[in-house]
Design a protein around this motif. Structure first.
Motif, PDB file in Angstrom:
ATOM      1  N   GLU A  70       0.840  -1.193   0.000  1.00 33.62           N
ATOM      2  CA  GLU A  70       0.000   0.000   0.000  1.00 33.62           C
ATOM      3  C   GLU A  70       0.876   1.244   0.000  1.00 33.62           C
ATOM      4  O   GLU A  70       1.972   1.246   0.540  1.00 33.62           O
ATOM      5  N   SER A  71       0.351   2.295  -0.612  1.00 36.49           N
ATOM      6  CA  SER A  71       1.108   3.549  -0.648  1.00 36.49           C
ATOM      7  C   SER A  71       1.120   4.156   0.751  1.00 36.49           C
ATOM      8  O   SER A  71       0.116   4.174   1.446  1.00 36.49           O
ATOM      9  N   ASN A  72       2.262   4.634   1.139  1.00 37.86           N
ATOM     10  CA  ASN A  72       2.381   5.330   2.416  1.00 37.86           C
ATOM     11  C   ASN A  72       2.877   6.752   2.182  1.00 37.86           C
ATOM     12  O   ASN A  72       3.342   7.414   3.078  1.00 37.86           O
ATOM     13  N   ASP A  73       2.750   7.182   0.941  1.00 39.21           N
ATOM     14  CA  ASP A  73       3.259   8.481   0.520  1.00 39.21           C
ATOM     15  C   ASP A  73       2.149   9.521   0.580  1.00 39.21           C
ATOM     16  O   ASP A  73       1.090   9.329   0.002  1.00 39.21           O
ATOM     17  N   THR A  74       2.364  10.606   1.281  1.00 35.12           N
ATOM     18  CA  THR A  74       1.391  11.700   1.321  1.00 35.12           C
ATOM     19  C   THR A  74       1.909  12.913   0.561  1.00 35.12           C
ATOM     20  O   THR A  74       1.333  13.978   0.632  1.00 35.12           O
ATOM     21  N   GLU A  75       2.981  12.717  -0.183  1.00 33.75           N
ATOM     22  CA  GLU A  75       3.561  13.800  -0.968  1.00 33.75           C
ATOM     23  C   GLU A  75       2.713  14.023  -2.224  1.00 33.75           C
ATOM     24  O   GLU A  75       2.429  13.082  -2.960  1.00 33.75           O
ATOM     25  N   PRO A  76       2.298  15.256  -2.484  1.00 32.39           N
ATOM     26  CA  PRO A  76       1.451  15.503  -3.654  1.00 32.39           C
ATOM     27  C   PRO A  76       2.232  15.374  -4.958  1.00 32.39           C
ATOM     28  O   PRO A  76       3.435  15.600  -5.008  1.00 32.39           O
ATOM     29  N   THR A  77       1.494  15.037  -6.018  1.00 32.52           N
ATOM     30  CA  THR A  77       2.029  14.953  -7.364  1.00 32.52           C
ATOM     31  C   THR A  77       1.398  16.065  -8.184  1.00 32.52           C
ATOM     32  O   THR A  77       0.218  16.367  -8.019  1.00 32.52           O
ATOM     33  N   GLU A  81      -1.428  20.681 -15.410  1.00 30.76           N
ATOM     34  CA  GLU A  81      -1.756  22.088 -15.170  1.00 30.76           C
ATOM     35  C   GLU A  81      -1.218  22.588 -13.834  1.00 30.76           C
ATOM     36  O   GLU A  81      -1.655  23.610 -13.320  1.00 30.76           O
ATOM     37  N   LYS A  82      -0.273  21.864 -13.253  1.00 31.99           N
ATOM     38  CA  LYS A  82       0.422  22.221 -12.002  1.00 31.99           C
ATOM     39  C   LYS A  82      -0.498  22.243 -10.778  1.00 31.99           C
ATOM     40  O   LYS A  82      -0.283  23.002  -9.848  1.00 31.99           O
ATOM     41  N   GLN A  83      -1.517  21.404 -10.774  1.00 27.28           N
ATOM     42  CA  GLN A  83      -2.387  21.230  -9.609  1.00 27.28           C
ATOM     43  C   GLN A  83      -1.810  20.087  -8.773  1.00 27.28           C
ATOM     44  O   GLN A  83      -1.336  19.089  -9.312  1.00 27.28           O
ATOM     45  N   ARG A  84      -1.894  20.213  -7.479  1.00 31.25           N
ATOM     46  CA  ARG A  84      -1.376  19.176  -6.585  1.00 31.25           C
ATOM     47  C   ARG A  84      -2.466  18.141  -6.292  1.00 31.25           C
ATOM     48  O   ARG A  84      -3.572  18.514  -5.927  1.00 31.25           O
ATOM     49  N   ASN A 117       7.652  -0.282  -4.470  1.00 36.80           N
ATOM     50  CA  ASN A 117       7.039   0.983  -4.073  1.00 36.80           C
ATOM     51  C   ASN A 117       7.618   2.138  -4.883  1.00 36.80           C
ATOM     52  O   ASN A 117       6.890   3.004  -5.374  1.00 36.80           O
ATOM     53  N   ARG A 118       8.937   2.161  -5.040  1.00 38.21           N
ATOM     54  CA  ARG A 118       9.593   3.215  -5.821  1.00 38.21           C
ATOM     55  C   ARG A 118       9.142   3.187  -7.284  1.00 38.21           C
ATOM     56  O   ARG A 118       8.857   4.227  -7.884  1.00 38.21           O
ATOM     57  N   VAL A 119       9.058   1.987  -7.856  1.00 33.62           N
ATOM     58  CA  VAL A 119       8.674   1.858  -9.265  1.00 33.62           C
ATOM     59  C   VAL A 119       7.241   2.337  -9.473  1.00 33.62           C
ATOM     60  O   VAL A 119       6.956   3.101 -10.408  1.00 33.62           O
ATOM     61  N   VAL A 120       6.322   1.927  -8.597  1.00 31.66           N
ATOM     62  CA  VAL A 120       4.918   2.324  -8.741  1.00 31.66           C
ATOM     63  C   VAL A 120       4.762   3.826  -8.533  1.00 31.66           C
ATOM     64  O   VAL A 120       4.057   4.501  -9.298  1.00 31.66           O
ATOM     65  N   ARG A 121       5.411   4.371  -7.519  1.00 29.32           N
ATOM     66  CA  ARG A 121       5.316   5.808  -7.249  1.00 29.32           C
ATOM     67  C   ARG A 121       5.843   6.621  -8.426  1.00 29.32           C
ATOM     68  O   ARG A 121       5.202   7.596  -8.862  1.00 29.32           O
ATOM     69  N   ASN A 122       6.976   6.223  -8.997  1.00 31.67           N
ATOM     70  CA  ASN A 122       7.529   6.947 -10.146  1.00 31.67           C
ATOM     71  C   ASN A 122       6.625   6.839 -11.367  1.00 31.67           C
ATOM     72  O   ASN A 122       6.464   7.804 -12.110  1.00 31.67           O
ATOM     73  N   SER A 123       6.034   5.676 -11.581  1.00 27.07           N
ATOM     74  CA  SER A 123       5.122   5.503 -12.713  1.00 27.07           C
ATOM     75  C   SER A 123       3.896   6.392 -12.563  1.00 27.07           C
ATOM     76  O   SER A 123       3.451   7.010 -13.536  1.00 27.07           O
ATOM     77  N   PHE A 124       3.344   6.448 -11.356  1.00 23.91           N
ATOM     78  CA  PHE A 124       2.199   7.327 -11.126  1.00 23.91           C
ATOM     79  C   PHE A 124       2.582   8.785 -11.363  1.00 23.91           C
ATOM     80  O   PHE A 124       1.829   9.545 -11.981  1.00 23.91           O
ATOM     81  N   GLN A 125       3.732   9.204 -10.879  1.00 21.82           N
ATOM     82  CA  GLN A 125       4.143  10.595 -11.064  1.00 21.82           C
ATOM     83  C   GLN A 125       4.301  10.933 -12.542  1.00 21.82           C
ATOM     84  O   GLN A 125       3.859  11.997 -12.989  1.00 21.82           O
TER      85      GLN A 125
END
Length: 159
Positions: A70-77, A81-84, A117-125
């Protein structure tokens, strides 16, 4: 009396040696047999197995059940249009090739989960950066998920 003591001690030594040559693989695990630090065999079937005593062969176990990350990241992407936005996700994964997994990650499942986790987070970003907020919420949500899945599978299979 000395014969009985010798017989009992010989029997205990034989039992200790025999117990060090047996190992049990559970149906929920892979048994990985190492010989002098190298993978000799991967036991996939549950049951009782034989090996050489510990200095020559050792056994480690890896879970073969379906695992959840599960994602444990609360950092916005940022969107196009530069929305978080903050995206929660989860991944169901399983170790299918223990030898490749051990070569790339090691025996620790937490290390594999960290890399995934790193791979999924980077793909989402990467995928969220290409889309607007409206596209994420309405029109391209399924396409986003398909693209992320494809990128993650490519990264995992290519690693």
């Amino acid at each position: 009396m000395n014969k009985i003591g010798f017989l009992i001690s010989s029997l205990l030594v034989a039992l200790a040696l025999a117990s060090s040559m047996l190992f049990v693989v559970d149906q929920r695990q892979f048994g990985v047999l190492f010989q002098l630090g190298q993978i000799k065999q991967v036991v996939t079937e549950p049951g009782l197995n034989f090996k050489l005593p510990p200095p020559f062969q050792n056994v480690s176990y890896i879970d073969k059940r379906l695992l959840t990350l599960e994602s444990n990241d609360t950092e916005p992407t940022l969107t196009a249009e530069k929305q978080r936005v903050v995206i929660d996700w989860y991944v169901r994964w399983r170790i299918s090739d223990p030898q490749a997994y051990i070569r790339n990650v090691g025996l620790n499942e937490a290390a594999g989960a960290l890399q995934l986790n790193r791979v999924v987070r980077n793909s989402f970003q990467q995928e969220v950066n290409k889309r607007t907020l409206k596209e994420l919420l309405n029109t391209q949500r399924e396409q986003l998920m398909a693209d992320v899945k494809r990128e993650v599978l490519e990264a995992v299979r290519g690693a």
